[in-house]
Design a protein around this motif. Structure first.
Motif, PDB file in Angstrom:
ATOM      1  N   VAL A  21       0.835  -1.043   0.085  1.00 43.17           N
ATOM      2  CA  VAL A  21      -0.118  -0.073  -0.055  1.00 43.17           C
ATOM      3  C   VAL A  21       0.800   1.207  -0.034  1.00 43.17           C
ATOM      4  N   ALA A  22       1.085   1.952  -1.063  1.00 38.52           N
ATOM      5  CA  ALA A  22       2.052   2.853  -1.430  1.00 38.52           C
ATOM      6  C   ALA A  22       1.471   4.265  -1.362  1.00 38.52           C
ATOM      7  N   ALA A  23       2.285   5.046  -0.665  1.00 36.15           N
ATOM      8  CA  ALA A  23       1.761   6.567  -0.601  1.00 36.15           C
ATOM      9  C   ALA A  23       2.545   7.326  -1.557  1.00 36.15           C
ATOM     10  N   LEU A  24       1.939   7.996  -2.512  1.00 36.19           N
ATOM     11  CA  LEU A  24       2.452   8.905  -3.543  1.00 36.19           C
ATOM     12  C   LEU A  24       2.379  10.481  -3.065  1.00 36.19           C
ATOM     13  N   VAL A  25       3.408  10.966  -2.582  1.00 36.83           N
ATOM     14  CA  VAL A  25       3.179  12.306  -2.066  1.00 36.83           C
ATOM     15  C   VAL A  25       4.059  13.421  -2.698  1.00 36.83           C
ATOM     16  N   GLY A  26       3.757  14.599  -2.661  1.00 32.80           N
ATOM     17  CA  GLY A  26       4.427  15.806  -3.253  1.00 32.80           C
ATOM     18  C   GLY A  26       3.533  17.052  -3.246  1.00 32.80           C
ATOM     19  N   PRO A  27       4.143  18.181  -3.397  1.00 31.54           N
ATOM     20  CA  PRO A  27       3.097  19.491  -3.556  1.00 31.54           C
ATOM     21  C   PRO A  27       2.457  19.375  -4.741  1.00 31.54           C
ATOM     22  N   MET A  65     -10.681   5.550   4.536  1.00 33.49           N
ATOM     23  CA  MET A  65      -9.594   4.575   4.557  1.00 33.49           C
ATOM     24  C   MET A  65      -9.839   3.328   5.326  1.00 33.49           C
ATOM     25  N   GLN A  66     -10.517   3.538   6.380  1.00 30.32           N
ATOM     26  CA  GLN A  66     -10.885   2.150   6.720  1.00 30.32           C
ATOM     27  C   GLN A  66     -11.474   1.013   6.024  1.00 30.32           C
ATOM     28  N   SER A 101     -10.880  -3.594   2.536  1.00 35.16           N
ATOM     29  CA  SER A 101     -10.990  -4.185   1.067  1.00 35.16           C
ATOM     30  C   SER A 101      -9.427  -5.027   0.832  1.00 35.16           C
ATOM     31  N   VAL A 102      -8.306  -4.264   0.887  1.00 34.68           N
ATOM     32  CA  VAL A 102      -6.856  -4.519   0.373  1.00 34.68           C
ATOM     33  C   VAL A 102      -6.576  -5.532   1.309  1.00 34.68           C
ATOM     34  N   ALA A 103      -6.901  -5.985   2.510  1.00 32.54           N
ATOM     35  CA  ALA A 103      -6.557  -6.888   3.268  1.00 32.54           C
ATOM     36  C   ALA A 103      -7.293  -8.310   2.722  1.00 32.54           C
ATOM     37  N   GLU A 104      -8.552  -8.267   2.282  1.00 31.25           N
ATOM     38  CA  GLU A 104      -9.288  -9.310   1.956  1.00 31.25           C
ATOM     39  C   GLU A 104      -8.577  -9.928   0.405  1.00 31.25           C
ATOM     40  N   SER A 105      -8.393  -8.761  -0.492  1.00 32.67           N
ATOM     41  CA  SER A 105      -8.109  -9.343  -1.821  1.00 32.67           C
ATOM     42  C   SER A 105      -6.345  -9.322  -1.950  1.00 32.67           C
ATOM     43  N   GLY A 106      -5.647  -8.601  -1.303  1.00 33.13           N
ATOM     44  CA  GLY A 106      -4.202  -8.489  -1.431  1.00 33.13           C
ATOM     45  C   GLY A 106      -3.743  -7.742  -2.730  1.00 33.13           C
ATOM     46  N   THR A 107      -4.725  -6.825  -3.104  1.00 36.29           N
ATOM     47  CA  THR A 107      -4.497  -5.723  -4.145  1.00 36.29           C
ATOM     48  C   THR A 107      -3.466  -4.651  -3.924  1.00 36.29           C
ATOM     49  N   ARG A 125      -0.981   6.244   8.828  1.00 31.37           N
ATOM     50  CA  ARG A 125      -1.582   4.943   9.403  1.00 31.37           C
ATOM     51  C   ARG A 125      -1.641   3.523   8.506  1.00 31.37           C
ATOM     52  N   VAL A 126      -1.803   3.874   7.125  1.00 32.83           N
ATOM     53  CA  VAL A 126      -2.245   2.748   6.273  1.00 32.83           C
ATOM     54  C   VAL A 126      -1.095   2.605   5.162  1.00 32.83           C
ATOM     55  N   CYS A 127      -0.169   3.436   4.992  1.00 31.16           N
ATOM     56  CA  CYS A 127       0.849   2.924   4.111  1.00 31.16           C
ATOM     57  C   CYS A 127       2.225   2.408   4.612  1.00 31.16           C
TER      58      CYS A 127
END
Length: 298
Positions: free
Chosen positions: A32-38, A169-170, A175-181, A195-197
């Motif tokens: 679960v990747a965060a893509l951040v930037g201004p 986010m919850q 959903s990600v935990a169930e599917s492995g996406t 919290r999530v990434c």
């Protein structure tokens, strides 16, 4: 290690300006990747290139080892929620679920309906009359109904209040935990990302400044506090100084450690994900403007 997304010297130009330049990164499967930037850093451009909506002007991008542009077969593997969660506002959630089944060869209508029912979203109400948080949840349910192997989210919670963001986010993480996406999530909300990434990609001025597993990146960086530093003399245990701030008597450094013990004359502290991101996005004179852009007091 299976790679979901690969970019090599990837670039996209609009006129004379590069929206993305020399972007090289690898996103492993299951992250679960965060893509951040201004704003203007190239986040939306990267996502649009990954989903095949744009053609690169330089370098290459591959998703599941395939070129996404013009590749309609690959679309079945990708879920995409664009910025502002665009939906046909006059259609109901149920009509959108039905339409999705006609447009996608792999479609789990039961999953979408079950998610919407759990969230209390009326299936017969036009989505244009739903709240912003509910529309975001409808868009997420439709993206997940494709059963994608890669889910791309472009600022999906930017306009939501804190409660709606938390619920979104919850719901996403369940959903990600169930599917492995594998998820690539663009956002300005650093607290949500922390919290999530578990993977981080930092874009600034159209270039990748930092990328890797969050745990590894945090483990490699430290904050040092000590007497005012007057020169650039190397510090034992420090590979590079990422950011430095000074008062008349004290220096505070965010550094990348090299694995050896750090000079004991410095006080060493762990860094947070927010510390790490802001340090790689700011320097000297631009620090205040960049902090304000992220909603963080300088």
């Amino acid at each position: 290690m299976e790679l979901v997304l690969e970019a090599e010297a990837l670039g996209k130009r609009y006129g004379r300006s590069w929206a993305l330049r020399d972007c090289t990164l690898r996103l492993p499967a299951g992250r679960v990747a965060a893509l951040v930037g201004p704003n203007g850093a190239g986040k939306s451009t990267l996502l649009h290139l990954a989903v095949g909506l744009l053609r690169p002007d330089a370098g290459a991008v591959r998703v599941f080892d395939q070129v996404p542009y013009g590749n309609t077969a690959l679309l079945a593997e990708i879920g995409f929620v664009a910025q502002d969660t665009p939906l046909y506002r006059e259609l109901t959630a149920e009509e959108l679920v039905t339409m999705g089944g006609k447009l996608n060869r792999r479609w789990d209508a039961d999953l979408a309906r079950r998610r919407l029912a759990q969230l209390g979203i009326a299936p017969g109400k036009p989505v244009g009359k739903l709240s912003g948080g509910q529309r975001a949840q409808v868009a997420l349910a439709l993206a997940l109904a494709k059963r994608p192997r890669l889910l791309l989210l472009d600022e999906p919670v930017a306009s939501l209040d804190p409660l709606a963001r938390r619920e979104f986010m919850q719901s996403l993480m369940g959903s990600v935990a169930e599917s492995g996406t594998t998820v690539l999530l663009s956002s300005h909300i650093l607290g949500d990302l922390e919290r999530v990434c578990d993977y981080l990609i930092v874009l600034h001025s159209a270039e990748v400044k930092l990328a890797g597993p969050v745990e590894d990146l945090l483990d490699r960086h430290r904050q040092l506090i000590g007497p005012r530093r007057v020169d650039d003399t190397p510090i034992a245990g420090v590979a590079a100084v990422v950011k430095a701030s000074h008062t008349d008597r004290q220096s505070t450094l965010l550094v990348r450690a090299d694995g050896d013990p750090i000079d004991p004359s410095w006080t060493v502290r762990d860094v947070t994900l927010e510390d790490l991101i802001l340090a790689h996005l700011t320097d000297g004179g631009s620090a205040r403007a960049s902090h304000e852009a992220w909603g963080v007091p300088a």
